[in-house]
Design a protein around this motif. Structure first.
Motif, PDB file in Angstrom:
ATOM      1  N   PRO A  12       0.727  -1.233   0.004  1.00  0.00           N
ATOM      2  CA  PRO A  12      -0.051   0.129  -0.072  1.00  0.00           C
ATOM      3  C   PRO A  12       0.806   1.226   0.252  1.00  0.00           C
ATOM      4  N   ILE A  13       2.183   1.365   0.313  1.00  0.00           N
ATOM      5  CA  ILE A  13       2.918   2.384   0.259  1.00  0.00           C
ATOM      6  C   ILE A  13       3.728   2.421  -0.830  1.00  0.00           C
ATOM      7  N   LEU A  14       4.532   1.280  -1.133  1.00  0.00           N
ATOM      8  CA  LEU A  14       5.590   1.263  -1.911  1.00  0.00           C
ATOM      9  C   LEU A  14       5.058   1.360  -3.489  1.00  0.00           C
ATOM     10  N   GLY A  32       2.516  10.311  -0.134  1.00  0.00           N
ATOM     11  CA  GLY A  32       2.484   8.775  -0.091  1.00  0.00           C
ATOM     12  C   GLY A  32       3.492   8.260   0.786  1.00  0.00           C
ATOM     13  N   ILE A  33       4.974   7.949   0.410  1.00  0.00           N
ATOM     14  CA  ILE A  33       5.836   7.256   1.016  1.00  0.00           C
ATOM     15  C   ILE A  33       6.550   8.367   2.057  1.00  0.00           C
ATOM     16  N   GLY A  34       7.149   7.847   3.248  1.00  0.00           N
ATOM     17  CA  GLY A  34       7.657   8.777   4.221  1.00  0.00           C
ATOM     18  C   GLY A  34       8.816   9.228   3.913  1.00  0.00           C
ATOM     19  N   VAL A  35       9.118  10.029   2.979  1.00  0.00           N
ATOM     20  CA  VAL A  35      10.338  10.612   2.571  1.00  0.00           C
ATOM     21  C   VAL A  35      10.286  12.075   3.018  1.00  0.00           C
ATOM     22  N   SER A 126      -1.811   1.052  12.868  1.00  0.00           N
ATOM     23  CA  SER A 126      -0.095   1.233  13.177  1.00  0.00           C
ATOM     24  C   SER A 126       0.449   1.032  11.560  1.00  0.00           C
ATOM     25  N   TYR A 127       1.618   1.180  11.722  1.00  0.00           N
ATOM     26  CA  TYR A 127       2.446   1.241  10.473  1.00  0.00           C
ATOM     27  C   TYR A 127       2.032   0.140   9.757  1.00  0.00           C
ATOM     28  N   VAL A 128       2.037   0.208   8.364  1.00  0.00           N
ATOM     29  CA  VAL A 128       1.047  -0.740   7.702  1.00  0.00           C
ATOM     30  C   VAL A 128       2.008  -2.012   7.408  1.00  0.00           C
ATOM     31  N   HIS A 179       3.956   8.925  15.573  1.00  0.00           N
ATOM     32  CA  HIS A 179       3.252   7.803  15.515  1.00  0.00           C
ATOM     33  C   HIS A 179       2.889   7.819  13.893  1.00  0.00           C
ATOM     34  N   ASN A 180       3.179   6.608  13.219  1.00  0.00           N
ATOM     35  CA  ASN A 180       2.886   6.081  11.860  1.00  0.00           C
ATOM     36  C   ASN A 180       1.701   5.392  11.883  1.00  0.00           C
ATOM     37  N   PRO A 181       0.606   5.794  11.076  1.00  0.00           N
ATOM     38  CA  PRO A 181       0.280   6.746  10.308  1.00  0.00           C
ATOM     39  C   PRO A 181      -0.362   7.995  10.758  1.00  0.00           C
ATOM     40  N   ALA A 210      11.629   5.147  14.474  1.00  0.00           N
ATOM     41  CA  ALA A 210      11.952   5.327  13.224  1.00  0.00           C
ATOM     42  C   ALA A 210      12.188   6.684  12.941  1.00  0.00           C
ATOM     43  N   TYR A 211      11.709   7.721  13.708  1.00  0.00           N
ATOM     44  CA  TYR A 211      11.727   9.031  13.645  1.00  0.00           C
ATOM     45  C   TYR A 211      12.279  10.032  14.404  1.00  0.00           C
ATOM     46  N   GLN A 212      13.278   9.356  15.119  1.00  0.00           N
ATOM     47  CA  GLN A 212      13.788  10.117  16.436  1.00  0.00           C
ATOM     48  C   GLN A 212      14.561  11.520  15.746  1.00  0.00           C
ATOM     49  N   SER A 242      16.895   5.539   8.407  1.00  0.00           N
ATOM     50  CA  SER A 242      16.527   6.335   6.926  1.00  0.00           C
ATOM     51  C   SER A 242      15.998   7.391   7.035  1.00  0.00           C
ATOM     52  N   LYS A 243      15.095   8.029   8.111  1.00  0.00           N
ATOM     53  CA  LYS A 243      14.755   9.353   8.094  1.00  0.00           C
ATOM     54  C   LYS A 243      15.612  10.331   8.664  1.00  0.00           C
ATOM     55  N   ASN A 244      16.255  10.295   9.899  1.00  0.00           N
ATOM     56  CA  ASN A 244      17.095  11.240  10.513  1.00  0.00           C
ATOM     57  C   ASN A 244      18.501  11.415   9.922  1.00  0.00           C
ATOM     58  N   MET A 344       6.263  13.353  10.593  1.00  0.00           N
ATOM     59  CA  MET A 344       6.042  13.438   9.046  1.00  0.00           C
ATOM     60  C   MET A 344       4.457  13.196   8.694  1.00  0.00           C
ATOM     61  N   PHE A 345       3.728  12.340   9.550  1.00  0.00           N
ATOM     62  CA  PHE A 345       2.278  12.007   9.058  1.00  0.00           C
ATOM     63  C   PHE A 345       1.231  12.744   9.835  1.00  0.00           C
ATOM     64  N   THR A 346       0.159  12.518   8.960  1.00  0.00           N
ATOM     65  CA  THR A 346      -1.091  13.199   9.615  1.00  0.00           C
ATOM     66  C   THR A 346      -2.203  12.231   9.020  1.00  0.00           C
ATOM     67  N   GLY A 370      -5.559   6.933   4.592  1.00  0.00           N
ATOM     68  CA  GLY A 370      -5.941   8.303   4.946  1.00  0.00           C
ATOM     69  C   GLY A 370      -4.780   8.976   5.601  1.00  0.00           C
ATOM     70  N   ARG A 371      -3.635   8.350   5.232  1.00  0.00           N
ATOM     71  CA  ARG A 371      -2.373   9.078   5.792  1.00  0.00           C
ATOM     72  C   ARG A 371      -1.560   9.915   4.722  1.00  0.00           C
ATOM     73  N   ILE A 372      -1.291  11.249   5.042  1.00  0.00           N
ATOM     74  CA  ILE A 372      -0.601  11.894   4.117  1.00  0.00           C
ATOM     75  C   ILE A 372       0.744  12.215   4.869  1.00  0.00           C
TER      76      ILE A 372
HETATM   77  C1  LMR Z   1       6.495   4.751   5.449  1.00  0.00           C
HETATM   78  O1  LMR Z   1       5.778   4.503   6.647  1.00  0.00           O
HETATM   79  O2  LMR Z   1       6.338   5.463   4.478  1.00  0.00           O
HETATM   80  C2  LMR Z   1       8.071   4.356   5.591  1.00  0.00           C
HETATM   81  O3  LMR Z   1       8.420   3.900   6.774  1.00  0.00           O
HETATM   82  C3  LMR Z   1       8.362   3.620   4.424  1.00  0.00           C
HETATM   83  C4  LMR Z   1       8.168   2.230   4.503  1.00  0.00           C
HETATM   84  O4  LMR Z   1       8.955   1.357   4.516  1.00  0.00           O
HETATM   85  O5  LMR Z   1       7.102   1.754   4.511  1.00  0.00           O
END
Ligand code: LMR
Length: 393
Positions: A12-14, A32-35, A126-128, A179-181, A210-212, A242-244, A344-346, A370-372
């Protein structure tokens, strides 16, 4: 052998990144993807990482194997970053992993071996990737109530009521920060209450960090898990660069285990290393070499901290700008919740159908739940995105 396999389901994300890349509309926006993206919509290599890369290339003399646990100096740096000067460091062990997803899977497999009957409790939502990874490790999954769709904040009372059912065969997965998402984090008082429940009922906390640095700051984002680590007997932590450090494709993360004793922590690490050998042998080195170089050099570390701080501040200012647009141009205060979210997310509270409308009618790519990704916005997109959200809402 393969003919009975069903058609694969898309991630659903990639899968969104591919669809976005193939979209030829000029107005397209990738949320979409958390970048993280800068004001030009680019994800540049961080300056501290570029400098570290020059240093690594100039000084590295071999590409020979590193070791099953990866780079030990990187591992120690990750423990320092996550746990600080914690009094429990003598019963902590760590291995480098291929990203935080790799760490989640390694710890999932470890739980399956150490306590085969484990049920992992995940926040709803939670994170997918949490549920697929835990189920792939053969673990049972349950959900605890977390997000209140009405207030768009955490419902701590419901969360604590559900977690009071978790016992000694259970593991409770918490998001360390951002918190993701949803973007809705638990407050410090809730960290304290979950810690008390873990102590009283015997479940094991498992924190995904994952987002410290993207929420309130490097130290602040680790405060809840550090409080917990000082009080519980056992705990697991996954962390990501990955993120920080902006090292998405380098797959750089770590799995940390807090045992009842130094011996337990060492045995857990030993098991993780045996499992690593049977899976990927050892993690890729390049990202860890860069992070180690940054964290062990005072000047590079200070450049990195400034860059991370600027990214965190930019996320807050994008949230402010979006809320301001809803308020001033459209007279709407019902999106103010976006400002209170972290990282990153809401989640907008949209249905999958509404997210499809955003994509099909406005070329705005968000996740089906519903995550952006606020970090995918540029200052120029704000008015277009706010307008589209209102048209779809
Ligand atoms: C995300 O949630 O968009 C990132 O963590 C990328 C991933 O690996 O799912």
């Amino acid at each position: 052998m393969f003919s009975h396999l069903p058609e694969p389901t898309l991630d659903p994300i990639l899968s969104l990144s591919v669809a976005y890349r193939n979209d030829s509309r000029a107005e397209k926006v990738d949320l979409g993807i958390g970048v993280y993206k800068n004001s030009k919509g680019e994800t540049p290599i961080m300056q501290a990482i570029e400098l570290a890369q020059k240093n690594v290339i100039a000084t590295q003399k071999t590409k020979s194997y590193v070791g099953l646990a990866g780079c030990e100096e990187f591992n120690q740096s990750m423990v320092d970053l996550v746990l600080g000067a914690s009094p429990v460091l003598d019963r902590v062990s760590v291995i480098q992993t291929p990203g935080a997803s790799g760490a989640l899977r390694m710890l999932g497999d470890l739980m399956k071996i150490a306590q085969p009957n484990t049920t992992v409790w995940l926040s709803n939502p939670s994170y997918v990737n949490h549920q697929p990874v835990m189920e792939a490790a053969g673990l049972k999954v349950k959900h605890y109530r977390y997000f209140c769709p009405k207030t768009k904040q955490v419902d701590s009372q419901q969360m604590l009521a559900d977690l009071s059912q978790a016992g000694k065969d259970d593991v409770v997965l918490l998001h360390g920060c951002c918190h993701n998402p949803t973007g809705a984090d638990i407050d410090f008082a809730t960290w304290q209450q979950v810690t008390s429940l873990a102590e009283k009922n015997g479940f094991t906390p498992f924190v995904d960090l994952a987002y410290q640095g993207f929420g309130d700051g490097l130290e602040e984002d680790a405060a809840g898990l550090r409080y917990m680590a000082e009080r519980v007997e056992e705990m697991m932590i996954t962390t990501s660069c990955s993120k920080n450090f902006g090292l998405y494709r380098e797959r750089t993360g770590a799995a940390i285990v807090l045992g009842k004793s130094a011996r337990d922590a060492a045995n857990a690490r030993g098991k993780l290393l045996t499992m690593a050998r049977a899976t990927y042998t050892m993690p890729p080195d390049h990202g860890a070499a860069l992070v180690k170089t940054v964290l062990q050099d005072a000047e590079l570390k200070s450049i990195w901290r400034e860059e991370l701080d600027a990214m965190q501040k930019r996320l807050v200012s994008l949230r402010t700008a979006l809320c301001h647009e809803f308020r001033t141009t459209h007279g709407r205060s019902d999106f103010d919740f976006i400002q209170a979210h972290k990282g990153m997310f809401t989640v907008l509270g949209f249905t999958p159908e509404q997210m499809i409308r955003l994509r099909e009618e406005f070329a705005i790519y968000g996740v089906g739940d519903g995550r952006i990704n606020i970090a995918g916005l540029t200052e120029n997109d704000i008015s277009y995105v706010a307008d589209a959200i209102l048209k779809v809402s």
